[in-house]
Write an enzyme that holds these catalytic residues in place. Structure first.
Site, mmCIF file in Angstrom:
data_model
loop_
_atom_site.group_PDB
_atom_site.id
_atom_site.type_symbol
_atom_site.label_atom_id
_atom_site.label_comp_id
_atom_site.label_asym_id
_atom_site.label_seq_id
_atom_site.Cartn_x
_atom_site.Cartn_y
_atom_site.Cartn_z
ATOM 1 N N ASN A 46 -30.599 37.432 5.497
ATOM 2 C CA ASN A 46 -30.958 37.567 4.077
ATOM 3 C C ASN A 46 -30.580 38.951 3.550
ATOM 4 O O ASN A 46 -30.697 39.968 4.251
ATOM 5 C CB ASN A 46 -32.432 37.242 3.825
ATOM 6 C CG ASN A 46 -33.401 38.006 4.669
ATOM 7 O OD1 ASN A 46 -33.089 38.412 5.784
ATOM 8 N ND2 ASN A 46 -34.595 38.235 4.169
ATOM 9 N N ILE A 47 -30.127 38.938 2.306
ATOM 10 C CA ILE A 47 -29.658 40.160 1.638
ATOM 11 C C ILE A 47 -30.382 40.259 0.306
ATOM 12 O O ILE A 47 -30.152 39.440 -0.585
ATOM 13 C CB ILE A 47 -28.125 40.110 1.419
ATOM 14 C CG1 ILE A 47 -27.402 39.962 2.770
ATOM 15 C CG2 ILE A 47 -27.652 41.365 0.680
ATOM 16 C CD1 ILE A 47 -25.929 39.652 2.633
ATOM 17 N N GLU A 48 -31.261 41.237 0.196
ATOM 18 C CA GLU A 48 -32.082 41.355 -1.013
ATOM 19 C C GLU A 48 -31.441 42.311 -2.016
ATOM 20 O O GLU A 48 -30.378 42.902 -1.769
ATOM 21 C CB GLU A 48 -33.495 41.787 -0.610
ATOM 22 C CG GLU A 48 -34.141 40.698 0.256
ATOM 23 C CD GLU A 48 -35.596 40.957 0.600
ATOM 24 O OE1 GLU A 48 -36.083 42.100 0.425
ATOM 25 O OE2 GLU A 48 -36.243 40.003 1.050
ATOM 26 N N CYS A 57 -30.534 34.139 0.618
ATOM 27 C CA CYS A 57 -31.163 33.704 1.869
ATOM 28 C C CYS A 57 -30.146 33.682 3.006
ATOM 29 O O CYS A 57 -28.940 33.512 2.798
ATOM 30 C CB CYS A 57 -31.734 32.306 1.717
ATOM 31 S SG CYS A 57 -33.209 32.215 0.708
ATOM 32 N N GLU A 59 -29.551 31.415 5.287
ATOM 33 C CA GLU A 59 -28.811 30.157 5.462
ATOM 34 C C GLU A 59 -27.646 30.078 4.474
ATOM 35 O O GLU A 59 -26.546 29.627 4.812
ATOM 36 C CB GLU A 59 -29.730 28.952 5.234
ATOM 37 C CG GLU A 59 -30.933 28.878 6.157
ATOM 38 C CD GLU A 59 -32.167 29.579 5.573
ATOM 39 O OE1 GLU A 59 -32.017 30.666 4.957
ATOM 40 O OE2 GLU A 59 -33.271 29.040 5.730
ATOM 41 N N CYS A 91 -35.668 27.215 2.692
ATOM 42 C CA CYS A 91 -36.179 27.000 1.324
ATOM 43 C C CYS A 91 -35.413 25.851 0.664
ATOM 44 O O CYS A 91 -34.368 25.404 1.163
ATOM 45 C CB CYS A 91 -36.061 28.291 0.502
ATOM 46 S SG CYS A 91 -34.405 28.607 -0.144
ATOM 47 N N CYS A 94 -31.686 26.458 -0.081
ATOM 48 C CA CYS A 94 -30.870 26.468 1.146
ATOM 49 C C CYS A 94 -30.667 25.064 1.688
ATOM 50 O O CYS A 94 -29.611 24.754 2.244
ATOM 51 C CB CYS A 94 -31.505 27.364 2.202
ATOM 52 S SG CYS A 94 -31.307 29.108 1.797
HETATM 53 N N1 THU Z 1 -35.518 33.677 2.976
HETATM 54 C C1 THU Z 1 -34.427 33.237 3.669
HETATM 55 O O1 THU Z 1 -33.544 34.035 4.017
HETATM 56 N N2 THU Z 1 -34.350 31.932 3.962
HETATM 57 C C2 THU Z 1 -35.276 30.997 3.631
HETATM 58 O O2 THU Z 1 -35.064 29.817 3.852
HETATM 59 C C3 THU Z 1 -36.568 31.421 3.044
HETATM 60 C C4 THU Z 1 -36.606 32.819 2.532
HETATM 61 C C5 THU Z 1 -35.616 35.107 2.622
HETATM 62 C C6 THU Z 1 -35.490 35.401 1.154
HETATM 63 C C7 THU Z 1 -36.200 36.729 1.053
HETATM 64 O O3 THU Z 1 -35.271 37.753 1.361
HETATM 65 C C8 THU Z 1 -37.240 36.700 2.160
HETATM 66 O O4 THU Z 1 -36.876 35.620 3.003
HETATM 67 C C9 THU Z 1 -38.661 36.484 1.657
HETATM 68 O O5 THU Z 1 -38.731 35.362 0.851
#
Ligand code: THU
Length: 138
Positions: A46-48, A57, A59, A91, A94
């Protein structure tokens, strides 16, 4: 169908990917690893973003990497790891993104949701029943 040995490799790859997470806002590192029929493994994390809602996310990043490399199907399994005491499932967005790649190759991948103590094993069609996909646009 993914073999036991390959499954262990896939889980390691997802855990390794999570180490590269850029998640300073949630402190919730996620790793994803996609397994393909030809043996390839493609990972994502994940890259915020300072604009919180723009987070990518793990995936989705993995699917983007695979598709950028020219892959259009053959997806047989996906491993997902989170930092908490319980396994996390992909999620909703994804699930839809994974479904695009899966439907292109006509597979229904196993989704391995990996926690420290237990794994939840589901198929993508269980996570996203009656999915809308590319075939619907034919
Ligand atoms: N996140 C994912 O990378 N994949 C998911 O299926 C659920 C959530 C990440 C998004 C965010 O960076 C962190 O988890 C918290 O929600």
């Amino acid at each position: 169908m993914i073999l036991m040995n390959d499954e262990a490799k896939l889980i390691d790859a997802a855990r390794e990917a999570a180490r590269k997470s850029y998640s300073p806002y949630s402190s919730f590192p996620v790793g994803a690893a996609l397994a393909f029929e030809n043996g390839d493994i493609v990972t994502g994390t994940n890259i915020e973003n300072a604009s919180y809602g723009l987070a990518l996310c793990a995936e989705t990043v993995a699917v983007a990497k695979a598709m950028d490399a020219g892959t259009r199907g053959g997806l047989i399994a996906v491993a997902v790891t989170g930092p908490g005491p319980e396994p996390i499932t992909p999620c909703g967005r994804c699930r839809q993104v994974l479904n695009e790649l899966a439907q292109l190759g006509g597979t229904d991948p196993t989704i391995l949701c990996i926690g420290p103590d237990r794994t939840i094993r589901l198929t993508l069609s269980e996570l996203l029943p009656h999915a809308f996909g590319p075939a619907a646009l034919d």
